[in-house]
Design an enzyme around this catalytic site. Structure first.
Site, PDB file in Angstrom:
ATOM      1  N   CYS A  62       0.890  -1.335   0.069  1.00 16.56           N
ATOM      2  CA  CYS A  62       0.028   0.130   0.033  1.00 16.56           C
ATOM      3  C   CYS A  62       1.012   1.207   0.038  1.00 16.56           C
ATOM      4  O   CYS A  62       0.264   2.525  -0.097  1.00 16.56           O
ATOM      5  CB  CYS A  62      -0.825   0.146   1.296  1.00 16.56           C
ATOM      6  SG  CYS A  62      -1.966  -1.607   1.014  1.00 16.56           S
ATOM      7  N   HIS A 102      -2.462   7.612   6.273  1.00 21.77           N
ATOM      8  CA  HIS A 102      -2.649   6.623   5.698  1.00 21.77           C
ATOM      9  C   HIS A 102      -3.889   6.219   6.102  1.00 21.77           C
ATOM     10  O   HIS A 102      -4.772   5.901   5.264  1.00 21.77           O
ATOM     11  CB  HIS A 102      -1.394   5.616   5.956  1.00 21.77           C
ATOM     12  CG  HIS A 102      -1.742   4.417   5.126  1.00 21.77           C
ATOM     13  ND1 HIS A 102      -1.387   4.356   3.759  1.00 21.77           N
ATOM     14  CD2 HIS A 102      -1.850   3.031   5.823  1.00 21.77           C
ATOM     15  CE1 HIS A 102      -1.341   3.021   3.237  1.00 21.77           C
ATOM     16  NE2 HIS A 102      -1.712   2.520   4.275  1.00 21.77           N
ATOM     17  N   HIS A 107      -2.078 -38.483 -34.702  1.00 24.84           N
ATOM     18  CA  HIS A 107      -2.216 -39.542 -35.591  1.00 24.84           C
ATOM     19  C   HIS A 107      -3.002 -38.975 -37.041  1.00 24.84           C
ATOM     20  O   HIS A 107      -4.101 -39.222 -37.099  1.00 24.84           O
ATOM     21  CB  HIS A 107      -3.284 -40.541 -35.013  1.00 24.84           C
ATOM     22  CG  HIS A 107      -3.496 -42.072 -35.668  1.00 24.84           C
ATOM     23  ND1 HIS A 107      -5.016 -42.277 -36.215  1.00 24.84           N
ATOM     24  CD2 HIS A 107      -2.618 -42.937 -35.705  1.00 24.84           C
ATOM     25  CE1 HIS A 107      -4.635 -43.590 -36.602  1.00 24.84           C
ATOM     26  NE2 HIS A 107      -3.270 -43.962 -36.388  1.00 24.84           N
ATOM     27  N   ASP A 134      -2.925 -50.168 -29.671  1.00 24.74           N
ATOM     28  CA  ASP A 134      -2.483 -49.269 -30.807  1.00 24.74           C
ATOM     29  C   ASP A 134      -1.021 -49.869 -31.210  1.00 24.74           C
ATOM     30  O   ASP A 134      -0.758 -50.076 -32.474  1.00 24.74           O
ATOM     31  CB  ASP A 134      -2.033 -47.931 -30.385  1.00 24.74           C
ATOM     32  CG  ASP A 134      -2.013 -46.952 -31.526  1.00 24.74           C
ATOM     33  OD1 ASP A 134      -2.690 -47.016 -32.350  1.00 24.74           O
ATOM     34  OD2 ASP A 134      -0.881 -46.648 -31.634  1.00 24.74           O
ATOM     35  N   HIS A 189      -9.499   2.453  -0.274  1.00 22.02           N
ATOM     36  CA  HIS A 189      -7.930   2.203  -0.118  1.00 22.02           C
ATOM     37  C   HIS A 189      -7.757   1.652  -1.374  1.00 22.02           C
ATOM     38  O   HIS A 189      -7.898   0.529  -1.638  1.00 22.02           O
ATOM     39  CB  HIS A 189      -7.866   1.228   1.026  1.00 22.02           C
ATOM     40  CG  HIS A 189      -6.456   1.260   1.249  1.00 22.02           C
ATOM     41  ND1 HIS A 189      -5.311   1.725   0.739  1.00 22.02           N
ATOM     42  CD2 HIS A 189      -5.941   0.190   2.296  1.00 22.02           C
ATOM     43  CE1 HIS A 189      -4.083   1.236   1.148  1.00 22.02           C
ATOM     44  NE2 HIS A 189      -4.141   0.256   1.783  1.00 22.02           N
TER      45      HIS A 189
END
Length: 1749
Positions: A165, A300, A920, A1085, A340
């Protein structure tokens, strides 16, 4: 300063009013922010309901004006909104500061920006399927300041600051330090926060930091946390002394800043009051400030129960101590108003404090009900501002402090004070509140001008009603940026301004408003002043200007000279308005022009070139610096006196007929002549009164228009010859002319307008009697690229003629501007002219006329916001709705059909969800492997037996599909339809049945007996290579596997086979598989693949068509490693039985009678390799119907005998000019020869030895480059050809030296097709003129057997196929043997290492890697850091050696001629077995356009190719090695943009392969590669891929490349192999390259239609010419640009804006070319968008091309 925060507070003034009213801008988060998270995970809805949804939000965070900054919507949506916000507020801050972005461009200006939110980054980067390249910088913290620096071209520090901040106040501190330390003169600082996601809010909720109400209540007793806020703030900092000097508005002065850390506290997020005190004291110490003099502290104050009291106690200790009760230090916080802002909080507090000290008012605290009781307010010396309060008068100087702290412990502090800068209105002489001034507006796009005008008008009627108009004008002219679209409004009063601005806002121009786009960067904006002659006079001219001090001061000294000469006052004549006598008019013309010039100078306008017309040449010479104004006055006066002798005797008429025609008609006459060449279609005739009247009457009878010139003197005619001697005598000693010093001066008195004759008495005598050549002078200025003309005259006299001349030249972008006009206000007219110059982009020094004080508070740029937000994917779809790719099935959502035993599984199939990990492809289309379909059936039914599995139609993945698996009592099938077909179509006819079977849940068949593996191996006897199956499948066209299985042991013959298979070779035996372990697909496969190889004696591309029976004999998971036992079936010729066994030989699954079908269209044994590997064939070329009109030839060659031999064969009807080199042409220009009928022919010299080849090749290529640069840069209408002889075969040194011209020519033809005719390679020394004329559009032409031929790619010739009886025993010639050594140049590059890997895989055991850089000694390898760039290379070498190879690295620069000896010595030292194979893969890539190339860069690229190739050729002569492989590129074959040098080098390698083949070297082969995906210098990137696509080809993987190598190895007697695949084209799409004509595949017309802007459903007929064609092209091209930029409509594209300014980057440029080519059916050269940078330019180019076609 600038800001944008919640509550519609879009600037500091709006914010201040909001503060005074104690407004709270909190509210609910916009729904769209968290919506993606609701879709991403169903659990999120509940969590988000529990997350604080209130805060301080911008209403339209997604809005952004990307077009203003030249950022395309496509790029903008990939940018964090924080970057967008920061860009806009930075621009606003600079406008507020009165500092133009242009003034900062290239400066050391710093940018420091607070940022610590990565919400947007998370949002877009976690949407993995849609991640794009721009998102990296688009979402990085550094992207915020870097984006500002980039777009403003700032070159000082540019740093993101993340101190939580405290970030933005720390950024202020860094900015101050950068200025103090001298790093930067200006610093732009600020911070930003955007709340795009709920993550951090959730964190803060958990930490208890955020208020559930989402609002801040600083200092209140009931604080519960803070409300998160978003927005941005920007502050411009500058050294105080510099700001005072520059006349800046100084809002406040920073006295001190400090930053620190609070150390180890109770927790990292806990505040530390001591640290806060310390940092405040440090800031005060820097500024030498007594804390008691600080009247206000902006705290602040985040509204946390711990933080607020801690901070107040720290502030009290510093600023409250020793205060009198009646003089407390006030405190407050902005957070309850705007929230803020976290990373932006400090900057917003800073802005509030600046406003307070500037205005002397303290804003009240919002959301304050009861002061916190944790503070003893009566004794801390502090007071919270609760009502609007004037700053205490006791303070001599108003000072304030700002606090900002980060939750990680950063503490920061700043102290500021007010600054009073006394301003005085210091207008330039002659200016007053009622004098006209000019208001300037601008915008990057035309549509912004009315918006800016409306904003300024509204401001002048309200907040700016009391502002001084001159100050407003000064602000707009000097303190604002001037964009490409401009308006200049000449006004005399505020009411006048409001009315004119209103007209502009409503789309109607005021008479004194000029509006235009500046000329493009390729157009010269320098101004030619034209001083016209006699005839511009009018009553009252000059009266108004005499009130102007500048005008008066310029003409008053001349008035004295004239009066002394002839007793006449020009000033008095101007005041009287009576001056019809010709001698008076001549003098006043001069006086006016000198005065007007001075006024123009005072307005900051100066000429860069000057033309004088008739008497106007005198003022022109003065302004150019050839004469003094006093000399000009003497000259004009004395000559005017002489004119009295001929007054009343002559006349002049303007004739609407060309000068040459009238001159021919009047030839021989003395009483009547052509006096002025006004324009291509008009002239002025002068002569005696009678002759002029008679001729005027004659012209009238012939219907030729004439106009009488107001004069009684026949200027520029023989009637004035009698005045020549008197004039010369009168001027003797009065003139001292010099060479013009201020501007280029064109003459209208000389035949050569660029003549440099001194302006002496002789010149002025000629000026008096000679014709005026205005047309020639204007044409010369046009030829010198001038396009802006300003007529300096009392009334426009020659503007019409100049307009005619320019239009006759076919020039569109120009302007002709008058200064004054009859009966129009002179001051306004001159300002109007200056404004017109400004709107066209001419240089106007506005400071010279508007240098006084400027006005603050003018409206900022009015943004044209558009929503710009990345659409986030829906997130993962539940596995209950789609198939799990790791299970290798297509089983998605399961749906039972009520009342039946039918079960349906539905899913979606596309490239993102293919159920197998590899690739493939079948003929380029990805399909689901048969094993995946069988696995799907097994898992869908739970069957152990499948009967009659029929694989009808492959399941393709080329487009998204809806897939259904339907399982019934005994049947199961797979069906699909394309998703686009599904839309609005409920007809079952669109469903395709792919595979069917019958199933059984249990098998009645016994488990087959165990296979005795060892006995089977012994019975078969023949051990095949482990790679046998993969190689066989690759050979027949199966280039990749769907699953990663590997054969590790293989025995076989044509009757039976047994192979050990690892289904996951990269996974350790005890490791987890990368897929569902229950999947049968990987091992099945392997079974279908290996099962097809038993037919290797009849190699064809086949796929399973039917399986009689599939048995699964176990409920356990299939084995990772097992054996496949394959038998030829006895019931059919093309069927096999395949048993799947575990490692012990137990049968776990079996295919019984798997029948294969041959794929239709498979061309012989090469299969789909034929679509990848090609040869260059040379079929006869097709001649054009109409020949090129070549009638003149310029033959350029340094080889005199060769040049003359060719010339001797050319017909005498063709004009031939012989030149030695390009310099002869460039120096002499030979302009008479350089016409459309001319061809420049470059003929390179003969070369006698191989040693001369490298240097000769450099010379030849550079000479050709010089020629093409000369022709293109001078826009010459000629074509360049190259003629060589017998280069194609590469047999001689000459052929090798000429070969680089082939590749270079192809790239030149691609980049500059209009200027390059082609390279013609002849077989005999006969000049190929017929070929040049008739073979058009070809880059390379070979004449063989008397026939002109052009290159086409075709399949490798089958008759060259090596016939092998035993493929396992005979080693192909281009592959390695274990007993040899193999050498690779460029060996340490990515490509070289891949080649080494390939050779080792193929059996090489000794490899030498040659590289310029070498490697460190081996003893240091183990100490190498993993981060070292050499680490991957060393790892690769060690891996190769672990596989049994020995690798030697030889540091050697192969591009040096001495490399041959060095290589020979090194080989002797290594003492290895003989080198049997060489791979030359070394190279340097330096992409530059042809026009940008330099000799050094070209030589650097050629050296490794040419010298390197010749070095290897010397060390390893033909027939001394098995193979000699040269790595070339297909780039030169298709004319790859920017690769002129690379293409030249590679075409040499092609020739070298031919050279060696001609000497019996069967293993010499050049591979012309396409780009290798992610490897080497040609590695495919977004740009490369786009460029490849534009050429109609694709890249290849390394596996495909080496498959191509193996394929080429099977052919003998070929010297090259072109490796690329052609992309399919639309039915009528232009061919990207002629070379692809025979291999390209076109889609059918219906299949290629799409909905993109480039092809609409209804093909429009393109108009053939005229305005209709240009309108069509404008719309079509803007549509293509809009599509590329992701703009919603073509109307969003500005036709006059540079494409680069619109956001078109290099990748988009290639995509745009493709779209243009598809839409307009015209082949588009790569450099088109660079040479034609706007849509308007492109329209002109396409209009010419489309018109021709």
């Amino acid at each position: 300063m600038a800001c944008r925060v919640a509550g519609n507070n879009n600037n500091p003034e709006q914010l201040w009013q909001s503060l005074l009213q104690k407004k709270d801008a909190s509210g609910e988060i916009p729904e769209m922010r968290w919506e993606p998270y609701l879709r991403r995970d169903s659990r999120n809805a509940k969590i988000l309901k529990e997350t604080t949804s209130r805060g301080y939000f911008l209403d339209r965070l997604e809005d952004f004006d990307g077009q203003f900054f030249g950022i395309s919507p496509k790029e903008a949506e990939q940018m964090d909104p924080q970057q967008r916000l920061s860009l806009e507020v930075t621009w606003e801050a600079l406008e507020n500061a009165g500092i133009t972005a242009r003034s900062l461009s290239g400066s050391d200006t710093a940018v420091f920006w607070g940022v610590n939110s990565d919400d947007y980054s998370k949002l877009v980067l976690e949407d993995l399927p849609n991640v794009e390249a721009w998102m990296g910088i688009g979402t990085a913290y550094c992207g915020v300041p870097n984006r500002i620096s980039y777009h403003l071209n700032l070159m000082g520090p540019s740093t993101a600051v993340d101190a939580a901040c405290a970030s933005s106040l720390v950024a202020v501190h860094h900015g101050v330090q950068a200025i103090i330390l001298g790093e930067s003169k200006v610093a732009i600082v600020g911070g930003v926060n955007a709340l795009c996601g709920p993550g951090l809010t959730r964190v803060l909720d958990k930490a208890g930091a955020v208020s559930s109400e989402g609002r801040c209540c600083s200092f209140d007793n009931d604080v519960k946390g803070y409300g998160r806020g978003e927005g941005a703030a920007a502050i411009v900092l500058k050294n105080l002394s510099a700001a005072i000097k520059d006349g800046d508005h100084i809002m406040a002065v920073i006295k001190g800043t400090a930053v620190a850390q609070d150390g180890k506290t109770n927790g990292i997020m806990a505040p530390n009051a001591k640290a806060q005190q310390l940092v405040a004291h440090n800031a005060l110490k820097v500024g030498n400030i007594d804390p008691l003099t600080v009247g206000y502290v902006e705290a602040h104050a985040t509204s946390t129960p711990l933080g607020d009291p801690t901070e107040v106690s720290a502030i009290a200790a510093v600023y409250g101590a020793d205060r009198e009760p009646e003089a407390p230090c006030f405190i407050g916080s902005i957070k309850p108003n705007i929230g803020h802002l976290e990373a932006g909080a400090g900057a917003m507090g800073f802005i509030k404090a600046v406003m307070a000290v500037q205005k002397g008012v303290l804003a009240p605290q919002a959301n304050l009900t009861t002061l916190t009781k944790k503070i003893d307010w009566d004794n801390v010396g502090l007071k919270v501002v609760q009502q609007e309060t004037k700053w205490p008068a006791t303070d001599d100087v108003r000072r304030a402090a700002i606090c900002s702290y980060g939750y990680g412990g950063t503490v920061s502090h700043a102290v500021i004070e007010q600054f009073n800068f006394p301003e005085t209105l210091d207008l330039k002489p002659g200016a007053s509140a009622t004098n006209p001034t000019v208001l300037l507006l601008s915008g990057p796009q035309e549509k912004r001008l009315p918006i800016q005008a409306r904003a300024l008008r509204n401001w002048l009627q309200a907040d700016g009603s009391q502002q001084d108009l001159q100050r407003v004008a000064a602000t707009l002219a000097v303190r604002r940026d001037h964009h490409d679209y401009r308006a200049a409004i000449v006004v005399e009063s505020k009411e006048d301004a409001i009315q004119a601005l209103g007209h502009l806002a409503d789309g109607a121009n005021d008479a004194w408003t000029s509006q235009s786009r500046v000329f493009g960067s390729g157009i010269n904006r320098d101004v030619v002043w034209v001083f016209s002659g006699h005839g511009a006079q009018w009553a009252d001219m000059g009266k108004e200007l005499l009130q102007n001090p500048i005008f008066y001061q310029a003409v008053q000294p001349l008035d004295e000279i004239v009066e002394a000469e002839i007793g006449l006052s020009p000033i008095a004549l101007l005041r009287s308005g009576e001056f019809e006598a010709s001698d008076h008019v001549q003098i006043l013309t001069y006086i006016m022009q000198i005065g007007i010039s001075a006024v123009l100078h005072s307005h900051g306008v100066y000429p860069q070139a000057i033309i004088g017309h008739s008497v106007g040449e005198i003022a022109a010479s003065v302004v150019a610096g050839a004469l003094t104004a006093e000399e000009g006055a003497v000259l004009i006066t004395r000559r005017s006196v002489l004119y009295r002798q001929v007054m009343g005797q002559g006349g002049m008429i303007l004739v609407n007929k060309p000068y040459a025609e009238v001159a021919q008609e009047l030839a021989g006459r003395e009483d009547l002549v052509v006096a002025i060449d006004s324009s291509p279609s008009s002239c002025v005739v002068a002569g005696s009164t009678e002759a002029v009247a008679e001729k005027a009457a004659e012209f009238k009878e012939r219907s030729i228009k004439t106009f009488t010139v107001r004069t009684d003197i026949a200027f520029h005619s023989p009637m004035l010859n009698q005045l020549v001697d008197p004039l010369m005598q009168s001027l003797e000693g009065s003139l001292a002319p010099t060479t013009p010093t201020r501007a280029k001066l064109y003459s209208t008195s000389l035949r050569d307008p660029r003549g440099s004759d001194l302006r002496d008495a002789t010149y002025w005598a000629n000026n008096m009697v000679n014709p005026v050549h205005l047309t020639s002078a204007v044409q010369a200025a046009l030829d010198d690229s001038y396009r802006v003309f300003l007529e300096v005259s009392s009334h426009p006299l020659v503007s019409h003629s100049i307009n005619e001349t320019i239009m006759d030249a076919g020039i569109e972008d120009y302007c002709m501007i008058p200064t004054l006009a009859r009966k129009k206000p002179s001051e306004k007219s001159i300002l109007h002219a200056v404004g017109q110059l400004h709107t066209r982009g001419a240089n106007v020094d506005w400071k010279s006329q508007l240098s006084g004080p400027w006005a603050g508070g003018l409206p900022n740029t009015s943004w044209m916001h558009k929503p710009t937000w990345r659409q986030i994917g829906a997130g993962p779809v539940s596995t209950s709705q789609t198939h799990d790719v790791e299970k290798h099935t297509l089983l998605g959502q399961r749906i039972g059909v009520a009342g039946t035993d039918t079960v349906v599984y539905t899913t979606r199939l596309d490239n993102e969800s293919k159920p197998f990990p590899g690739s493939h492809p079948l003929h380029g289309t990805e399909i689901v492997p048969a094993a995946g379909l069988v696995n799907t059936f097994v898992k869908a039914t739970g069957a152990t037996v499948l009967n009659n599995v029929v694989l009808r139609v492959p399941v393709a993945i080329n487009a998204p599909r809806s897939v259904q698996i339907v399982a019934q009592r005994e049947d199961v099938k797979i069906m699909s339809r394309l998703i686009q077909e599904n839309e609005g179509n409920n007809d079952d006819s669109s469903w395709v049945t792919h595979t069917t079977a019958r199933w059984e849940s249990s098998s009645s068949s016994p488990v087959p007996a165990q296979i005795d593996v060892e006995a089977t191996k012994a019975r078969i006897g023949t051990r095949l290579r482990d790679e046998f199956s993969i190689d066989y499948l690759d050979k027949v066209g199966v280039s990749a596997m769907g699953f990663p299985w590997a054969v590790t042991e293989h025995y076989g013959n044509t009757k039976e086979m047994i192979a050990r298979v690892d289904a996951a070779p990269s996974v350790a035996a005890d490791a987890e598989l990368p897929w569902d372990a229950s999947s049968w697909a990987p091992i099945l496969d392997a079974a279908t693949s290996v099962g097809s190889t038993i037919f290797f004696n009849e190699p064809r591309l086949r796929m399973p068509a039917q399986i009689e029976r599939v048995d699964i004999f176990t409920r356990a998971n299939p084995p990772k490693v097992g054996w496949l036992y394959v038998q030829e079936a006895s019931d059919t010729a093309l069927a096999s039985h395949v048993s799947v066994c575990d490692e012990a030989g137990n049968v776990v699954a079996k295919f019984t009678s798997m029948r294969f079908s041959e794929i239709e269209g498979t061309p012989g044994v090469s299969g789909s390799m034929e679509s990848l590997v090609h040869q260059m064939a040379w079929p006869p070329a097709v001649p054009a119907e109409e020949p090129l009109p070549i009638n003149k030839l310029l033959l350029i060659s340094q080889d005199v005998p060769l040049r003359e031999a060719y010339a001797a064969t050319i017909s005498s009807s063709t004009q031939v000019t012989l030149l030695a080199n390009a310099n002869d042409l460039i120096i002499n220009r030979a302009e008479s020869l350089l016409t459309k009928e001319t061809a420049i022919v470059y003929i390179p010299s003969q070369v006698s030895s191989l040693q001369d080849v490298p240097k000769s090749a450099e010379t030849f290529t550079w000479q050709l480059l010089e020629l093409i640069k000369f022709v293109v840069n001078n826009a010459l209408p000629v074509k360049i050809f190259v003629v060589t002889s017998n280069t194609g075969e590469g047999e001689t040194p000459t052929a090798l030296a000429h070969a680089p011209l082939v590749g270079l020519s192809r790239v030149i033809a691609s980049e500059h097709p209009d200027q390059f005719g082609g390279l013609i390679d002849t077989e005999v020394l006969t000049f190929p003129l017929t070929t040049m004329r008739y073979i058009q559009g070809a880059d390379i032409i070979r004449i063989r057997d008397g026939v002109a031929r052009t290159m086409r790619l075709r399949s490798l010739p089958r008759h060259r196929l090596i016939q092998q009886q035993d493929q396992q025993q005979q080693q192909p010639q281009l592959l390695p043997r274990p007993d040899g050594t193999y050498l690779i140049t460029g060996g340490l590059g990515a490509l070289g290492l891949e080649v080494a890997d390939f050779l080792v895989t193929q059996g090489a055991r000794r490899v030498i890697l040659i590289s310029r850089r070498g490697l460190p000694p081996r003893r240091l390898w183990s100490k190498m850091e993993p981060s070292s760039p050499l680490a991957p290379t060393i790892t690769k070498i060690l891996d190769l050696e672990a596989r049994g190879a020995t690798i030697h690295v030889l540091p050697l620069d192969i591009s040096q001629l001495t490399a041959a000896d060095a290589l020979t010595t090194a080989l002797d030292t290594l003492s290895l077995p003989p080198v049997r194979g060489v791979v030359h893969a070394a190279g340097v890539l330096d992409n530059e356009l042809v026009l940008d190339t330099t000799p050094d860069a070209f030589a650097r690229v050629l050296a490794p190719k040419i010298t390197g190739g010749l070095v290897l050729n010397e060390v390893f002569p033909p027939q001394s090695v098995d193979f000699f492989i040269l790595f070339s590129s297909c780039g030169q074959l298709v004319g790859f943009t920017g690769q002129s040098s690379y293409g030249a080098g590679n075409s040499f390698l092609d020739a070298l392969a031919s050279h060696r083949q001609a000497r019996g070297d069967r293993g010499a082969r050049a591979f012309q590669w396409t780009a290798w995906r992610a490897l080497g210098m040609g590695a495919s990137t977004d740009f490369i891929n786009a460029e490849l696509a534009s050429k109609g080809i694709t890249d290849v993987t390394a596996d495909e490349a080496f498959a191509a190598w193996r394929h080429a190895a099977r052919y003998e007697g070929i010297d090259h192999a072109v490796v690329l695949r052609a992309l399919p084209l639309d039915a009528d799409e232009p061919l990207p390259s002629p070379a692809l004509a025979d291999i390209i595949v076109r889609r059918s017309a219906s299949a290629s239609a799409d909905s993109s802007p480039s092809s609409s459903p209804e093909k429009q007929t393109i108009p053939t010419s005229g305005p209709e064609l240009k309108a069509y092209l404008d719309k079509a091209i803007r549509g293509c640009v809009a599509a590329v930029l992701h703009l919603p409509a073509a109307d969003e594209v500005d036709s006059k804006a540079a494409l680069a300014d619109l956001g078109v980057d290099s990748v988009m440029t290639v995509t745009l070319r493709q779209k243009l080519q598809q839409a307009l059916r015209v082949k588009v050269p790569p450099t088109l968008t660079w040479s034609h940078p706007t849509v308007g330019h492109l329209v002109g180019w396409f209009a010419e091309k489309v018109g021709k076609e």
